[in-house]
Design a protein around this motif. Structure first.
Motif, PDB file in Angstrom:
ATOM      1  N   PRO A  81       0.821  -1.234  -0.007  1.00 52.18           N
ATOM      2  CA  PRO A  81      -0.134  -0.091   0.197  1.00 52.18           C
ATOM      3  C   PRO A  81       0.866   1.234   0.162  1.00 52.18           C
ATOM      4  O   PRO A  81       0.453   2.195  -0.490  1.00 52.18           O
ATOM      5  N   TRP A  83       3.238   1.847  -1.718  1.00 56.90           N
ATOM      6  CA  TRP A  83       3.904   2.170  -2.852  1.00 56.90           C
ATOM      7  C   TRP A  83       2.926   2.354  -4.267  1.00 56.90           C
ATOM      8  O   TRP A  83       3.102   2.461  -5.286  1.00 56.90           O
ATOM      9  N   GLN A  84       1.832   2.648  -3.661  1.00 57.59           N
ATOM     10  CA  GLN A  84       0.754   2.842  -4.724  1.00 57.59           C
ATOM     11  C   GLN A  84       1.007   4.202  -5.406  1.00 57.59           C
ATOM     12  O   GLN A  84       1.524   5.103  -4.675  1.00 57.59           O
ATOM     13  N   PRO A  85       0.821   4.811  -6.578  1.00 60.69           N
ATOM     14  CA  PRO A  85       0.152   3.886  -7.558  1.00 60.69           C
ATOM     15  C   PRO A  85       1.359   2.778  -8.351  1.00 60.69           C
ATOM     16  O   PRO A  85       0.780   2.221  -9.455  1.00 60.69           O
ATOM     17  N   PRO A  88       0.237  -2.245  -6.841  1.00 61.77           N
ATOM     18  CA  PRO A  88      -0.814  -2.393  -6.269  1.00 61.77           C
ATOM     19  C   PRO A  88      -0.920  -2.602  -4.730  1.00 61.77           C
ATOM     20  O   PRO A  88       0.119  -3.140  -4.015  1.00 61.77           O
ATOM     21  N   ALA A  89      -1.987  -2.020  -4.195  1.00 63.17           N
ATOM     22  CA  ALA A  89      -2.202  -2.186  -2.499  1.00 63.17           C
ATOM     23  C   ALA A  89      -2.260  -3.633  -2.281  1.00 63.17           C
ATOM     24  O   ALA A  89      -1.370  -3.869  -1.216  1.00 63.17           O
ATOM     25  N   ARG A  91      -2.142  -7.470  -4.227  1.00 69.35           N
ATOM     26  CA  ARG A  91      -2.304  -8.333  -5.539  1.00 69.35           C
ATOM     27  C   ARG A  91      -2.240  -9.995  -5.026  1.00 69.35           C
ATOM     28  O   ARG A  91      -1.274 -10.473  -4.121  1.00 69.35           O
TER      29      ARG A  91
END
Length: 468
Positions: A81, A83-85, A88-89, A91
Motif C-alpha cells: 500500500p 507504493w501505490q500507484p 498495487p495495494a 495482489r
C-alpha cells in the motif's frame, strides 16, 4: 467517550485474545439480530507463511509477500500500500505447482535484490464476521470483523493479538455506536485510531528503517555528511521509482531511468573532491555501466527490464542502499557545515573554469574547448546542489556565468553530434551517407555559432565581474 469520526468511518478495537464480549444485540436500540456470515472472504481460518530476506528488508521497505492457505486453497499475496500507484495495494494470485510467479518475483526483485527469499514467520488467522440487522429488515446496519492472530517465529509463538473492526453500513445510529463501543470496552477492549503495522507486530528486525527513505530536510546548518546522505536518498528514491515504472511497462520509463542515473552520477562527480575517491570510483564505474546498458533502450521495455534483472544492477542497488546509510565523506569535510563545504567547492570550480575559459579564442584547439566544457559542467552541477543550502550572495559568481556555461556545453554537444553523424556515414548507404553529411555540416555550423556566442557572453560576464 467514543473516538468516532465522520459518519461511516470504521471503529477499531484492540481486544484481549481470549476475551468473551457480552451479548452485542440490543433490540431497544434497533440492533435486533446478529448474523454470522459464511464464505471464504468473511469467515475462515488461514495459515500464512510470510516470506522475506533474513534482514526483513522487504517488510522494512513496505512490502509484504506471503503464501497463504484458506480452506485448503493456496495463493500468493503481495501487499504494497505504501507504493501505490507504482504497485498495487494488494495482489493475489492462485498458488500453482512451482516457485513464486514470475510477475510477482519481478516486482519484489529491487526490494530483495541479491538476498535469498525464505520463510520469516508463520501467521495463523481466525476470522469471523457478523452482520447486525434491525428486527424488521434484511439490510445490514453494520459489520463486525473479529480477527484472532498468532505469530510464530522459529516454531515459537512470539505474538498473539485480536483486532475488532466495526464497519457502519446503512442507517447505523450514534446510539448504536455508543452501545457497541461500550460493549467492547467492557470486554477489556481499547478503541484505537489504527491497528499496528505487521512490522510492529513482528518486532526486530522488521521495525528497522526502510532501504528507500525519503531524504531528510537540509539547510545551511546541516553537516556535509547529512547533505550527501539527503542527495543520495533523493536520487535513490527517484531510481527505484523509475525502476518500478519500467517493470510496470510505463511508457518512456527507459528515458526516465537514464535521466535519473545520469543525474546521480553528475551529483557525485560534482561532490567528488569531498568524497572518498575509492568509494566514488566504484559507484561511478557501476553507474557508467548502467548508462551504457540503457543506451538505445528507451522505447524497448523488454530490453530495459532485462537490464534491471541483471546481477550487476542488483549489486549497484546494494551499493546505493549502503551509501545512503553511510556516505563515504572525506574526514576533513565530515562534520563541516554543508553550506561552507558547498560554497568552497563552488568557488574552486568557478576559479578553474575562469582560468580555462580565459584562454579560449576563435582559433583555440578542440581539446581546449572540451576541457573548458567539462569545467563548465562541473560548475553547473555544483551550483545546482549548492542552491539547497548556499545563499544567493555566495553563488553570485556562478550565477553570473550561467549563460556562458550553457553555450560552452551546447558547443560541445553539437561537436559530439557532428562526430557521431560522421562515424555513422562510414557504414551507411550512399543516400544515408549524404543525409548524414548534411547533418554533420549543420552540427558544425551550430558548434561555431555557440562558440562565437560564448566568447561574446564571456567578455560581458568578465566586465560584469569587474564592476561587482
Amino acid at each position: 467517550m467514543t473516538k468516532s469520526g465522520p459518519a461511516g468511518e470504521p471503529l477499531l478495537f484492540d481486544l484481549p485474545f481470549t476475551a468473551v464480549p457480552a451479548r452485542l444485540d440490543n433490540a431497544d436500540l434497533g440492533l435486533a439480530r446478529v448474523v454470522a456470515l459464511a464464505g471464504r472472504d468473511t469467515t475462515y481460518a488461514a495459515e500464512v507463511t510470510l516470506l522475506d530476506v533474513a534482514d526483513h528488508r522487504m517488510i522494512r521497505s513496505g512490502l509484504e509477500l506471503a503464501h497463504r492457505v484458506i480452506d485448503g486453497r493456496g495463493d500468493w499475496c503481495l501487499r504494497a500500500p505504501e507504493w501505490q500507484p507504482l504497485l498495487p495495494a494488494e495482489r493475489v494470485e492462485p498458488f500453482a505447482v512451482g516457485d513464486l510467479p514470475d510477475d510477482i518475483a519481478d516486482i519484489v526483485l529491487p526490494f530483495r535484490r541479491r538476498g535469498a527469499l525464505g520463510p520469516v514467520a508463520a501467521i495463523s488467522i481466525e476470522r469471523q464476521t457478523f452482520e447486525f440487522r434491525a428486527a424488521d429488515g434484511d439490510q445490514p446496519l453494520c459489520y463486525l470483523q473479529d480477527d484472532r492472530v498468532t505469530i510464530r517465529r522459529g516454531g515459537v509463538t512470539t505474538a498473539r493479538y485480536r483486532e475488532i473492526t466495526i464497519d457502519p453500513a446503512g442507517s447505523f445510529t450514534a446510539e448504536q455506536e455508543i452501545w457497541l463501543v461500550s460493549a467492547m470496552v467492557a470486554a477489556g477492549g481499547t478503541q484505537i485510531e489504527g491497528f499496528p503495522a505487521l512490522a510492529t507486530r513482528l518486532g526486530t528486525p522488521a521495525t528497522g528503517p526502510t532501504d528507500y527513505p525519503y531524504p531528510r530536510p537540509v539547510d545551511e546548518k546541516s553537516s556535509f555528511e547529512t547533505f550527501v546522505e539527503a542527495v543520495l536518498a533523493g536520487r535513490l528514491l527517484e531510481l527505484i521509482t523509475a525502476d518500478l515504472s519500467a517493470r510496470g511497462d510505463e511508457p518512456e520509463a527507459g528515458e526516465l531511468l537514464q535521466s535519473v542515473v545520469s543525474g546521480l552520477r553528475g551529483d557525485l562527480n560534482g561532490l567528488a573532491s569531498a568524497l572518498d575517491p575509492d568509494w566514488l570510483a566504484e559507484i561511478d564505474e557501476e553507474l557508467g555501466w548502467l548508462v551504457s546498458a540503457l543506451e538505445g533502450t528507451s522505447n524497448e521495455g523488454d530490453r530495459v527490464r532485462s537490464v534491471l534483472r541483471r546481477e550487476r544492477y542488483l549489486r549497484l542497488l546494494e551499493l546505493l542502499v549502503s551509501a545512503v546509510r553511510a556516505p563515504r565523506v572525506e574526514a576533513e569535510a565530515l562534520d563541516l557545515p554543508a553550506a561552507e563545504t558547498l560554497a568552497g567547492l563552488l568557488a574552486d570550480a568557478v576559479a578553474k573554469l575562469i582560468k580555462e575559459a580565459d584562454r579560449l579564442g576563435p582559433r583555440s584547439r578542440t581539446e581546449d574547448w572540451s576541457v573548458a566544457a567539462l569545467s563548465a559542467e562541473e560548475v553547473a552541477r555544483i551550483d545546482g546542489l549548492a542552491r539547497m543550502v548556499v545563499a544567493k550572495r555566495d553563488r553570485r559568481a556562478a550565477r553570473r556565468l550561467r549563460r556562458p556555461i550553457e553555450l560552452l556545453i551546447e558547443a560541445r554537444a553539437q561537436a559530439e553530434q557532428g562526430d557521431d553523424a560522421q562515424r555513422q556515414a562510414r557504414f551507411s548507404t550512399p543516400a544515408d551517407a549524404f543525409e548524414l553529411g548534411r547533418a554533420y555540416q549543420r552540427h558544425k555550423q551550430r558548434q561555431a555559432e555557440a562558440r562565437d556566442a560564448f566568447l561574446d557572453a564571456w567578455r560581458k560576464a568578465a566586465r560584469a565581474g569587474k564592476r561587482s
